[in-house]
Design a protein around this motif. Structure first.
Motif, PDB file in Angstrom:
ATOM      1  N   ASP A 175       0.839  -1.207   0.000  1.00 15.01           N
ATOM      2  CA  ASP A 175       0.000   0.000   0.000  1.00 15.01           C
ATOM      3  C   ASP A 175       0.874   1.257   0.000  1.00 15.01           C
ATOM      4  N   TRP A 176       1.992   1.202   0.705  1.00 19.16           N
ATOM      5  CA  TRP A 176       2.928   2.330   0.728  1.00 19.16           C
ATOM      6  C   TRP A 176       3.471   2.594  -0.670  1.00 19.16           C
ATOM      7  N   ALA A 177       3.883   1.532  -1.354  1.00 24.94           N
ATOM      8  CA  ALA A 177       4.422   1.685  -2.708  1.00 24.94           C
ATOM      9  C   ALA A 177       3.379   2.262  -3.661  1.00 24.94           C
ATOM     10  N   VAL A 178       2.136   1.791  -3.528  1.00 24.60           N
ATOM     11  CA  VAL A 178       1.055   2.283  -4.393  1.00 24.60           C
ATOM     12  C   VAL A 178       0.793   3.762  -4.128  1.00 24.60           C
ATOM     13  N   ALA A 179       0.656   4.115  -2.849  1.00 25.77           N
ATOM     14  CA  ALA A 179       0.358   5.509  -2.501  1.00 25.77           C
ATOM     15  C   ALA A 179       1.489   6.442  -2.922  1.00 25.77           C
ATOM     16  N   ALA A 180       2.731   6.016  -2.745  1.00 25.12           N
ATOM     17  CA  ALA A 180       3.870   6.853  -3.135  1.00 25.12           C
ATOM     18  C   ALA A 180       3.893   7.062  -4.643  1.00 25.12           C
ATOM     19  N   ARG A 181       3.582   6.022  -5.404  1.00 26.05           N
ATOM     20  CA  ARG A 181       3.561   6.153  -6.866  1.00 26.05           C
ATOM     21  C   ARG A 181       2.478   7.134  -7.298  1.00 26.05           C
ATOM     22  N   ARG A 182       1.293   6.987  -6.737  1.00 26.85           N
ATOM     23  CA  ARG A 182       0.176   7.865  -7.123  1.00 26.85           C
ATOM     24  C   ARG A 182       0.440   9.315  -6.761  1.00 26.85           C
ATOM     25  N   ALA A 183       1.137   9.540  -5.637  1.00 24.07           N
ATOM     26  CA  ALA A 183       1.427  10.908  -5.207  1.00 24.07           C
ATOM     27  C   ALA A 183       2.578  11.530  -5.998  1.00 24.07           C
ATOM     28  N   ASN A 184       3.243  10.710  -6.812  1.00 18.89           N
ATOM     29  CA  ASN A 184       4.414  11.165  -7.546  1.00 18.89           C
ATOM     30  C   ASN A 184       4.158  11.139  -9.049  1.00 18.89           C
ATOM     31  N   ASP A 185       2.930  11.548  -9.438  1.00 26.61           N
ATOM     32  CA  ASP A 185       2.551  11.581 -10.852  1.00 26.61           C
ATOM     33  C   ASP A 185       2.740  10.225 -11.521  1.00 26.61           C
ATOM     34  N   ASN A 186       2.386   9.180 -10.777  1.00 27.54           N
ATOM     35  CA  ASN A 186       2.427   7.803 -11.279  1.00 27.54           C
ATOM     36  C   ASN A 186       3.854   7.289 -11.520  1.00 27.54           C
ATOM     37  N   ARG A 187       4.827   7.960 -10.946  1.00 20.47           N
ATOM     38  CA  ARG A 187       6.226   7.528 -11.042  1.00 20.47           C
ATOM     39  C   ARG A 187       6.588   6.763  -9.768  1.00 20.47           C
ATOM     40  N   PRO A 188       6.940   5.480  -9.872  1.00 13.69           N
ATOM     41  CA  PRO A 188       7.230   4.689  -8.669  1.00 13.69           C
ATOM     42  C   PRO A 188       8.377   5.269  -7.850  1.00 13.69           C
ATOM     43  N   MET A 189       8.230   5.160  -6.539  1.00 10.95           N
ATOM     44  CA  MET A 189       9.255   5.653  -5.618  1.00 10.95           C
ATOM     45  C   MET A 189       9.996   4.520  -4.914  1.00 10.95           C
ATOM     46  N   LEU A 190       9.534   3.284  -5.113  1.00 10.49           N
ATOM     47  CA  LEU A 190      10.178   2.112  -4.519  1.00 10.49           C
ATOM     48  C   LEU A 190      11.158   1.506  -5.505  1.00 10.49           C
ATOM     49  N   GLY A 191      12.323   1.096  -4.995  1.00 10.85           N
ATOM     50  CA  GLY A 191      13.297   0.408  -5.827  1.00 10.85           C
ATOM     51  C   GLY A 191      13.772  -0.874  -5.174  1.00 10.85           C
ATOM     52  N   LEU A 192      14.075  -1.872  -5.980  1.00 13.55           N
ATOM     53  CA  LEU A 192      14.623  -3.144  -5.502  1.00 13.55           C
ATOM     54  C   LEU A 192      15.837  -3.522  -6.344  1.00 13.55           C
ATOM     55  N   PRO A 193      16.823  -4.224  -5.763  1.00 12.37           N
ATOM     56  CA  PRO A 193      18.088  -4.503  -6.466  1.00 12.37           C
ATOM     57  C   PRO A 193      17.990  -5.692  -7.419  1.00 12.37           C
ATOM     58  N   GLY A 194      17.351  -5.458  -8.567  1.00 10.26           N
ATOM     59  CA  GLY A 194      17.152  -6.531  -9.537  1.00 10.26           C
ATOM     60  C   GLY A 194      18.150  -6.538 -10.672  1.00 10.26           C
ATOM     61  N   GLY A 195      19.262  -5.827 -10.534  1.00  8.99           N
ATOM     62  CA  GLY A 195      20.277  -5.779 -11.575  1.00  8.99           C
ATOM     63  C   GLY A 195      21.112  -7.046 -11.643  1.00  8.99           C
ATOM     64  N   PRO A 196      22.019  -7.121 -12.620  1.00  8.28           N
ATOM     65  CA  PRO A 196      22.851  -8.326 -12.803  1.00  8.28           C
ATOM     66  C   PRO A 196      23.642  -8.721 -11.563  1.00  8.28           C
ATOM     67  N   LYS A 197      24.094  -7.738 -10.799  1.00  7.50           N
ATOM     68  CA  LYS A 197      24.845  -8.026  -9.579  1.00  7.50           C
ATOM     69  C   LYS A 197      24.043  -7.711  -8.320  1.00  7.50           C
ATOM     70  N   GLY A 198      22.753  -7.462  -8.488  1.00 12.69           N
ATOM     71  CA  GLY A 198      21.897  -7.161  -7.349  1.00 12.69           C
ATOM     72  C   GLY A 198      21.574  -8.409  -6.544  1.00 12.69           C
ATOM     73  N   LEU A 199      21.048  -8.199  -5.349  1.00 11.60           N
ATOM     74  CA  LEU A 199      20.784  -9.300  -4.423  1.00 11.60           C
ATOM     75  C   LEU A 199      19.289  -9.535  -4.220  1.00 11.60           C
ATOM     76  N   LEU A 200      18.522  -9.301  -5.267  1.00  8.48           N
ATOM     77  CA  LEU A 200      17.076  -9.483  -5.160  1.00  8.48           C
ATOM     78  C   LEU A 200      16.705 -10.918  -4.792  1.00  8.48           C
ATOM     79  N   HIS A 201      17.496 -11.897  -5.245  1.00  5.61           N
ATOM     80  CA  HIS A 201      17.181 -13.289  -4.906  1.00  5.61           C
ATOM     81  C   HIS A 201      17.237 -13.530  -3.404  1.00  5.61           C
ATOM     82  N   ARG A 202      18.048 -12.771  -2.673  1.00  7.55           N
ATOM     83  CA  ARG A 202      18.076 -12.901  -1.217  1.00  7.55           C
ATOM     84  C   ARG A 202      16.773 -12.380  -0.596  1.00  7.55           C
ATOM     85  N   PHE A 203      16.142 -11.418  -1.251  1.00  8.76           N
ATOM     86  CA  PHE A 203      14.843 -10.941  -0.793  1.00  8.76           C
ATOM     87  C   PHE A 203      13.825 -12.081  -0.828  1.00  8.76           C
TER      88      PHE A 203
END
Length: 439
Positions: A178-206
């Protein structure tokens, strides 16, 4: 003839921890595992040159003997310890490594260190860490040394979008979404949440240590459970409210500093630079909790002594000294690895480290905390296992594939890796005595 004074093993340990000890630790640099005049300390930790030098500087502050700190990758580390012990020609006196590096060596290749944790139980090692150090036995095979983890970081501007009544330090996964949704809507539909999904990111640990344990109570045994289906459906929805560039993010401190996102999850070492310029404008918080509890991953390191090692009394003094609260705070200051013993975090540490230390402690001590570990005992196959989690993300979240059929297919991959490695389960799954399996 005058009999020389001999200190007992317990006396040596108490001397190392006593307030009158003139030093924390000591040593010198550039050692090989043979041909040194002092104690050899072989470790999988602090392998980058800068980290190793900072740790050697900490060691040089005063142990009354020479210590050669030698770093190694996990594979050669285990091979070297096993070969030396099996040959009865042990040249390494002390080992430092992750739980996953040390646990497979117990009990056949490690000395029993139960006396150390018993004599100094007042230091306050967490019970769950001591349980891990017993590796399914009634003896202690390594002493918990230092820890790292993963937390949430947020700019204060993002906190205004929290759901009504939500506590930023005790979020549920529903509130996080809900926080991510509300932040996006308040920011002209631009997401404010980020996760480390890059080639060397650790998203799999999440997925491995946070989301799936929180939704399913496990990491491996529950891999294809109905609760896992729900968890991956949740990830789909969360990702719709993440910055699209998250597939390129390796270290979340970079997009946070650049104002590309305003809150994120990542490893503490990859968030430490965020609050440097405006420390009062940033917060570090525990990860959310789910139906099964607050899953969190502890990157736990330990200190062990190889069976038959030389200089064992010196090695035990070194273990005791590294377990002092003062030493562990200095390690936190030097290399951002957090204490495992009970201690206050000084006010003169960098703001980011103070905030992270508080968040790590709250995460571990919170009600319903569910400890998870990185894969244990897999060696070179760890990458194959983590790839299964990454492939689930690619197929389900980025590719829109059916959740159930994807999990069923990847469960076969996971099962094959574990069967070949022949390893038992690790936290949060019950360890058991056989090979870990997807149920």
């Amino acid at each position: 003839m005058v009999e020389p004074v001999r200190l007992s093993r317990r006396g040596l340990l108490r001397g190392a921890l006593g307030t009158g000890a003139a030093s924390l630790l000591g040593g010198c640099t550039g050692f090989a595992t043979s041909g040194t005049s002092g104690l050899t300390f072989l470790s999988t930790q602090f392998t980058p040159v800068e980290e190793a030098e900072r740790f050697r500087a900490l060691l040089r502050k005063g142990f009354d003997g020479d210590v050669g700190y030698v770093t190694s990758d996990p594979g050669p580390f285990a091979t070297q310890v096993r070969s030396q012990v099996d040959a009865g020609n042990v040249r390494v006196s002390l080992l430092g490594g992750l739980h996953g590096d040390l646990a497979p060596l117990a009990p056949d290749h490690l000395e029993d260190l139960t006396d150390i944790v018993s004599d100094f139980s007042s230091l306050g090692w967490p019970p769950e860490y001591l349980e891990l150090a017993r590796v399914g036995t009634d003896r202690t095979w390594y002493v918990p040394w230092a820890q790292a983890s993963y937390v949430l970081a947020a700019h204060v501007d993002a906190l205004q979008h929290l759901p009504s009544g939500a506590d930023a330090e005790d979020l549920t996964y529903d509130q996080f979404l809900d926080w991510a949704v509300a932040a996006r809507r308040a920011n002209d539909n631009r997401p404010m949440l980020g996760l480390p999904g890059g080639p060397k990111g650790l998203l799999h640990r999440f997925f491995q240590g946070y989301l799936l344990p929180s939704f399913t109570g496990g990491q491996i045994t529950t891999f294809r459970s109905p609760e896992a289906v729900t968890a991956w459906e949740y990830v789909r929805e969360l990702w719709r409210n993440c910055a699209p560039a998250s597939t390129n993010y390796d270290f979340m401190q970079d997009p946070l500093e650049a104002n590309e996102v305003r809150f994120a999850w990542d490893h503490v070492a990859r968030l430490v630079n965020v609050p440097k310029r405006e420390p009062d404008r940033w917060r570090m918080m525990p990860a959310p909790r789910g139906p099964k509890g607050r899953g969190y991953m502890a990157v736990l390191t330990g200190l062990a002594i190889p069976k038959g090692a030389p200089d064992q009394d010196q090695a035990r003094r070194l273990v005791a000294a590294l377990s002092r609260a003062e030493t562990q705070v200095e390690l936190l200051r030097a290399n951002a690895f957090f204490p495992t013993v009970r201690t206050q975090i000084p006010d003169n540490l960098p703001p980011a480290i103070r905030m992270e230390a508080a968040a790590v402690a709250k995460q571990r001590e919170s009600k319903g905390a569910l400890l998870s570990l990185p894969p244990v005992g897999l060696g070179s196959k760890e990458g194959e296992l983590s790839k299964a989690f990454k492939d689930c993300f690619q197929s389900i979240v980025l590719g829109g594939a059916d959740v159930r059929s994807t999990l069923d297919a990847q469960a076969k991959v996971v099962g094959k890796v574990l069967a070949e490695a022949k390893v038992p389960c690790w936290a949060p799954d019950p360890r058991g005595t056989g090979v870990c399996e997807v149920m």
